[in-house]
Design a protein around this motif. Structure first.
Motif, PDB file in Angstrom:
ATOM      1  N   LYS A  21       0.813  -1.292   0.193  1.00 51.81           N
ATOM      2  CA  LYS A  21      -0.164  -0.095  -0.092  1.00 51.81           C
ATOM      3  C   LYS A  21       0.806   1.202   0.036  1.00 51.81           C
ATOM      4  O   LYS A  21       0.486   2.224  -0.718  1.00 51.81           O
ATOM      5  CB  LYS A  21      -0.978   0.088   1.176  1.00 51.81           C
ATOM      6  N   ARG A  22       1.886   1.270   0.791  1.00 49.32           N
ATOM      7  CA  ARG A  22       2.728   2.449   0.866  1.00 49.32           C
ATOM      8  C   ARG A  22       3.491   2.515  -0.458  1.00 49.32           C
ATOM      9  O   ARG A  22       3.673   3.615  -0.927  1.00 49.32           O
ATOM     10  CB  ARG A  22       3.830   2.305   2.021  1.00 49.32           C
ATOM     11  N   SER A  23       4.115   1.496  -1.180  1.00 50.26           N
ATOM     12  CA  SER A  23       4.325   1.774  -2.559  1.00 50.26           C
ATOM     13  C   SER A  23       3.562   2.030  -3.540  1.00 50.26           C
ATOM     14  O   SER A  23       4.020   2.735  -4.450  1.00 50.26           O
ATOM     15  CB  SER A  23       5.142   0.256  -2.979  1.00 50.26           C
ATOM     16  N   ALA A  26       3.415   5.557  -3.169  1.00 51.76           N
ATOM     17  CA  ALA A  26       4.721   6.031  -3.652  1.00 51.76           C
ATOM     18  C   ALA A  26       4.763   6.459  -5.152  1.00 51.76           C
ATOM     19  O   ALA A  26       5.098   7.384  -5.873  1.00 51.76           O
ATOM     20  CB  ALA A  26       5.838   5.498  -3.161  1.00 51.76           C
ATOM     21  N   ALA A  27       4.255   5.249  -5.749  1.00 50.57           N
ATOM     22  CA  ALA A  27       3.891   5.097  -7.319  1.00 50.57           C
ATOM     23  C   ALA A  27       3.141   6.355  -7.813  1.00 50.57           C
ATOM     24  O   ALA A  27       3.578   7.091  -8.819  1.00 50.57           O
ATOM     25  CB  ALA A  27       3.395   3.776  -7.658  1.00 50.57           C
ATOM     26  N   LEU A  28       1.972   6.245  -6.973  1.00 48.42           N
ATOM     27  CA  LEU A  28       1.011   7.501  -7.415  1.00 48.42           C
ATOM     28  C   LEU A  28       1.699   8.628  -7.381  1.00 48.42           C
ATOM     29  O   LEU A  28       1.494   9.656  -8.219  1.00 48.42           O
ATOM     30  CB  LEU A  28      -0.242   7.388  -6.631  1.00 48.42           C
ATOM     31  N   ASP A  29       2.408   9.032  -6.322  1.00 51.15           N
ATOM     32  CA  ASP A  29       2.964  10.448  -6.029  1.00 51.15           C
ATOM     33  C   ASP A  29       4.238  10.650  -7.208  1.00 51.15           C
ATOM     34  O   ASP A  29       4.217  11.788  -7.878  1.00 51.15           O
ATOM     35  CB  ASP A  29       3.757  10.384  -4.695  1.00 51.15           C
ATOM     36  N   GLY A  30       4.870   9.488  -7.573  1.00 50.06           N
ATOM     37  CA  GLY A  30       5.711   9.620  -8.635  1.00 50.06           C
ATOM     38  C   GLY A  30       5.169   9.797 -10.089  1.00 50.06           C
ATOM     39  O   GLY A  30       5.487  10.636 -10.749  1.00 50.06           O
ATOM     40  N   GLN A  31       3.963   9.234 -10.397  1.00 44.06           N
ATOM     41  CA  GLN A  31       3.488   9.631 -11.569  1.00 44.06           C
ATOM     42  C   GLN A  31       2.895  10.939 -11.461  1.00 44.06           C
ATOM     43  O   GLN A  31       2.812  11.516 -12.625  1.00 44.06           O
ATOM     44  CB  GLN A  31       2.051   8.543 -11.663  1.00 44.06           C
ATOM     45  N   GLN A  52       7.711   3.670 -11.497  1.00 42.24           N
ATOM     46  CA  GLN A  52       7.646   2.499 -11.893  1.00 42.24           C
ATOM     47  C   GLN A  52       8.419   1.240 -10.942  1.00 42.24           C
ATOM     48  O   GLN A  52       7.923   0.419 -10.659  1.00 42.24           O
ATOM     49  CB  GLN A  52       8.395   2.336 -13.426  1.00 42.24           C
ATOM     50  N   ILE A  53       9.342   1.878 -10.425  1.00 37.07           N
ATOM     51  CA  ILE A  53      10.099   0.980  -9.479  1.00 37.07           C
ATOM     52  C   ILE A  53       8.920   0.772  -8.138  1.00 37.07           C
ATOM     53  O   ILE A  53       8.985  -0.320  -7.854  1.00 37.07           O
ATOM     54  CB  ILE A  53      11.453   1.740  -8.917  1.00 37.07           C
TER      55      ILE A  53
END
Length: 80
Positions: A21-23, A26-31, A52-53
């Motif tokens: 869930k945390r990842s 983080a992916a959403l924030d990165g996107q 992506q990571i």
């Protein structure tokens, strides 16, 4: 058969589910950062790679959690 109880494996699985869930977050924030037109191209490309990571990590964490719930301990995991 695992030397760990299913209750222990379930607790470990919950940990990895929470990490997924945390990842995902983080992916959403990165996107979001990757599409931020106020950032320069380099920053957007780094953010896209980080997203992506994080997405890949979330999938890995979910796979680990599923294996633990099935009573298996993945080779990548040391529960000692």
């Amino acid at each position: 058969m695992s030397r760990f109880s299913q209750a222990r494996l379930n607790r470990e699985a919950e940990y990895f589910t929470n990490e997924a869930k945390r990842s995902d977050a983080a992916a959403l924030d990165g996107q979001r950062a990757a599409t931020d037109q106020s950032s320069d191209e380099y920053s957007r490309s780094v953010a896209a790679k980080c997203a992506q990571i994080a997405k890949d990590n979330a999938a890995d964490y979910r796979d680990i959690a599923a294996a633990l719930r099935d009573g298996e301990i993945p080779d990548c995991l040391d529960l000692s």
